[in-house]
Design a protein around this motif. Structure first.
Motif, short mmCIF file in Angstrom:
data_model
loop_
_atom_site.label_atom_id
_atom_site.label_comp_id
_atom_site.label_asym_id
_atom_site.label_seq_id
_atom_site.Cartn_x
_atom_site.Cartn_y
_atom_site.Cartn_z
N VAL A 41 -6.21 30.99 30.45
CA VAL A 41 -5.32 30.55 29.37
C VAL A 41 -5.12 31.67 28.36
N SER A 42 -6.18 32.35 27.99
CA SER A 42 -6.08 33.46 27.03
C SER A 42 -5.18 34.57 27.57
N PHE A 43 -5.37 34.91 28.84
CA PHE A 43 -4.54 35.94 29.47
C PHE A 43 -3.08 35.51 29.49
N TYR A 44 -2.83 34.31 29.95
CA TYR A 44 -1.46 33.81 30.03
C TYR A 44 -0.81 33.77 28.65
N ASP A 45 -1.53 33.27 27.67
CA ASP A 45 -0.98 33.16 26.31
C ASP A 45 -0.67 34.52 25.70
N ALA A 46 -1.36 35.56 26.13
CA ALA A 46 -1.10 36.91 25.62
C ALA A 46 0.09 37.56 26.33
N VAL A 47 0.19 37.38 27.63
CA VAL A 47 1.20 38.10 28.41
C VAL A 47 2.54 37.36 28.44
N ALA A 48 2.54 36.07 28.57
CA ALA A 48 3.80 35.31 28.72
C ALA A 48 4.81 35.60 27.61
#
Length: 111
Positions: A41-48
Motif C-alpha cells: 500500500v505504501s509503495f502504491y500510494d507513493a508511485v501511483a
C-alpha cells in the motif's frame, strides 16, 4: 540522476528502488507475495500519483535505448501495476480463493 539512479525529479521514489525496481515480472510478483501488505500500500500510494508524470518522462525517450535511470523508473511503474491489483482489487497480496494455483510466465514482454 538522483543517488538511487532515478531520473532527476523522481527522488521521492528513491526509497522504493531497492525493493521494487526489478527487471522481471517473476521478481516483481515474488516481491508482492513476500512483503507485508502495508508495504504494498505504501509503495502504491507513493508511485501511483507520479505515474502519469513518469510515463510522460519515459515517452520522451527511445524505449529501445533507455538509460539506466529511466529503466529503473520503468521497472517501478511495472511493479506499481502489479501491486495495484493487490491493493485496489484483492485487498491482500495473493489472489483470493486461488489456493496453491500459480501462473508462471515463460516470456517477458519485449522492452
Amino acid at each position: 540522476m538522483s543517488d538511487s539512479g532515478l531520473p532527476d525529479g523522481f527522488a521521492d521514489l528513491d526509497p522504493f528502488v531497492a525493493d521494487w525496481a526489478l527487471p522481471t515480472r517473476a521478481q516483481r510478483y515474488e516481491a508482492r507475495l513476500s512483503k507485508p501488505y502495508d508495504d504494498l500500500v505504501s509503495f502504491y500510494d507513493a508511485v501511483a500519483p507520479r505515474a502519469e508524470e513518469a510515463i510522460a518522462y519515459l515517452n520522451g525517450l527511445d524505449i529501445n535505448d533507455l538509460p539506466d535511470d529511466a529503466e529503473k523508473l520503468l521497472q517501478l511503474l511495472y511493479s506499481m501495476i502489479l501491486v495495484s491489483y493487490a491493493v485496489n482489487v484483492f485487498k491482500q497480496n495473493r489472489i483470493p480463493d486461488s489456493g496453491a494455483a500459480f501462473f508462471d510466465m515463460v516470456a517477458e514482454p519485449a522492452v
